[in-house]
Scaffold this active site. Structure first.
Site, PDB file in Angstrom:
ATOM      1  N   ARG A  23       0.833  -1.098  -0.068  1.00 43.24           N
ATOM      2  CA  ARG A  23      -0.005   0.008   0.100  1.00 43.24           C
ATOM      3  C   ARG A  23       0.972   1.210  -0.022  1.00 43.24           C
ATOM      4  O   ARG A  23       1.873   1.042   0.466  1.00 43.24           O
ATOM      5  CB  ARG A  23      -1.089   0.084   1.260  1.00 43.24           C
ATOM      6  CG  ARG A  23      -1.896   1.062   1.367  1.00 43.24           C
ATOM      7  CD  ARG A  23      -2.754   0.935   2.857  1.00 43.24           C
ATOM      8  NE  ARG A  23      -3.534  -0.210   2.226  1.00 43.24           N
ATOM      9  CZ  ARG A  23      -3.714  -1.262   3.254  1.00 43.24           C
ATOM     10  NH1 ARG A  23      -3.297  -1.185   4.638  1.00 43.24           N
ATOM     11  NH2 ARG A  23      -4.528  -2.118   3.053  1.00 43.24           N
ATOM     12  N   ASN A  87       0.027  -0.845  13.222  1.00 42.04           N
ATOM     13  CA  ASN A  87       0.665  -1.645  12.546  1.00 42.04           C
ATOM     14  C   ASN A  87       1.926  -2.359  13.147  1.00 42.04           C
ATOM     15  O   ASN A  87       2.746  -1.569  13.579  1.00 42.04           O
ATOM     16  CB  ASN A  87       1.004  -1.085  11.244  1.00 42.04           C
ATOM     17  CG  ASN A  87      -0.344  -0.631  10.242  1.00 42.04           C
ATOM     18  OD1 ASN A  87      -0.964  -1.414   9.995  1.00 42.04           O
ATOM     19  ND2 ASN A  87      -0.018   0.901  10.154  1.00 42.04           N
ATOM     20  N   ASP A 103       5.111  -4.377   6.301  1.00 38.69           N
ATOM     21  CA  ASP A 103       4.169  -4.612   7.284  1.00 38.69           C
ATOM     22  C   ASP A 103       3.890  -5.966   7.790  1.00 38.69           C
ATOM     23  O   ASP A 103       3.909  -7.022   6.762  1.00 38.69           O
ATOM     24  CB  ASP A 103       2.841  -4.236   6.420  1.00 38.69           C
ATOM     25  CG  ASP A 103       1.627  -4.625   7.581  1.00 38.69           C
ATOM     26  OD1 ASP A 103       1.097  -5.568   7.754  1.00 38.69           O
ATOM     27  OD2 ASP A 103       0.795  -3.407   7.657  1.00 38.69           O
ATOM     28  N   ASP A 105       1.356  -7.770   9.218  1.00 38.94           N
ATOM     29  CA  ASP A 105       0.047  -8.160   9.243  1.00 38.94           C
ATOM     30  C   ASP A 105      -0.491  -7.816  10.718  1.00 38.94           C
ATOM     31  O   ASP A 105      -1.757  -7.525  10.774  1.00 38.94           O
ATOM     32  CB  ASP A 105      -0.157  -9.642   9.083  1.00 38.94           C
ATOM     33  CG  ASP A 105       0.633 -10.060   7.907  1.00 38.94           C
ATOM     34  OD1 ASP A 105       0.547  -9.514   6.762  1.00 38.94           O
ATOM     35  OD2 ASP A 105       1.435 -11.237   8.009  1.00 38.94           O
ATOM     36  N   ASP A 107      -2.081  -6.258  13.974  1.00 36.17           N
ATOM     37  CA  ASP A 107      -2.462  -4.675  14.278  1.00 36.17           C
ATOM     38  C   ASP A 107      -3.169  -4.569  15.513  1.00 36.17           C
ATOM     39  O   ASP A 107      -3.869  -5.522  16.069  1.00 36.17           O
ATOM     40  CB  ASP A 107      -3.449  -4.283  13.157  1.00 36.17           C
ATOM     41  CG  ASP A 107      -3.210  -4.311  11.643  1.00 36.17           C
ATOM     42  OD1 ASP A 107      -1.946  -3.699  11.453  1.00 36.17           O
ATOM     43  OD2 ASP A 107      -3.698  -5.082  11.002  1.00 36.17           O
ATOM     44  N   ASP A 120      -6.070  -9.308  12.960  1.00 32.70           N
ATOM     45  CA  ASP A 120      -5.360 -10.115  11.845  1.00 32.70           C
ATOM     46  C   ASP A 120      -4.556 -11.099  12.459  1.00 32.70           C
ATOM     47  O   ASP A 120      -3.363 -11.282  11.614  1.00 32.70           O
ATOM     48  CB  ASP A 120      -4.717  -8.875  10.970  1.00 32.70           C
ATOM     49  CG  ASP A 120      -5.711  -8.004  10.335  1.00 32.70           C
ATOM     50  OD1 ASP A 120      -6.771  -8.391  10.363  1.00 32.70           O
ATOM     51  OD2 ASP A 120      -5.294  -6.856  10.215  1.00 32.70           O
TER      52      ASP A 120
END
Length: 177
Positions: A23, A87, A103, A105, A107, A120
């Site tokens: 992202r 994050n 990242d 995963d 959170d 997550d």
């Protein structure tokens, strides 16, 4: 690499452990940089997903990155109060192109009433196996969840109510120059 300065706009890029872009946020305004940290604001910022989908953030958010911790923090300023999205991620780096991090995963979401939720977990477990996260990385991330929860519980740094207010006010002054 020269650090961005107050009032500069940067791109933020999030990657996955396999090196794929996850992202990107365009035009985050920098409020402060130090050798270790960056504080900025996203305000109706364009976000591009890895599949090309694009959207714009709905509310202003103060963002916090530190190159010694395995998390970053987004304080979203909403009518009902401040919500946090944290994050679990590699420490950031800054190069000519963007602020970048991986990242991982997991959170932590913190609601305006202080309620915390780890998110997550299933995605983390799948990626831990498919992307071969090492035992050391798994340990580091789980230890950083503990550090993050301690910060939340003690209203440290970005979790201090005055922190978000001060940095958002600074953003409004810079924006209106």
């Amino acid at each position: 690499m020269k650090l961005p300065k107050e009032g500069d706009f940067i791109t933020i890029q999030s990657y996955k452990h396999n090196g794929h872009l996850h992202r990107a946020w365009r035009d985050t305004m920098v409020l402060k940089t130090t050798e270790h940290a960056l504080i900025g604001v996203n305000d109706h910022t364009l976000v591009t997903e890895n599949d090309g989908r694009r959207w714009v953030t709905r509310e202003p958010a103060v963002v916090y990155f530190h190159n010694k911790y395995w998390f970053n923090i987004i304080a979203m300023i909403r009518e009902e109060g401040i919500s946090y999205y944290c994050n679990l991620a590699s420490p950031h780096i800054i190069d000519e192109e963007a602020l970048k991090y991986i990242d991982y995963d997991l959170d932590v979401k913190v609601f305006p009433d202080g309620y915390k939720r780890l998110l997550d977990i299933e995605e983390y477990e799948i990626h831990r196996r498919t992307m071969n996260y090492s035992a050391e990385l798994d340990y580091i991330l789980k230890e950083n969840v503990k550090i993050l929860v301690d910060w939340i519980n003690h209203q440290k740094g970005p979790f201090s109510p005055s922190y978000v207010k001060i940095w958002y006010q600074r953003y409004l002054k810079l924006k209106n120059r």
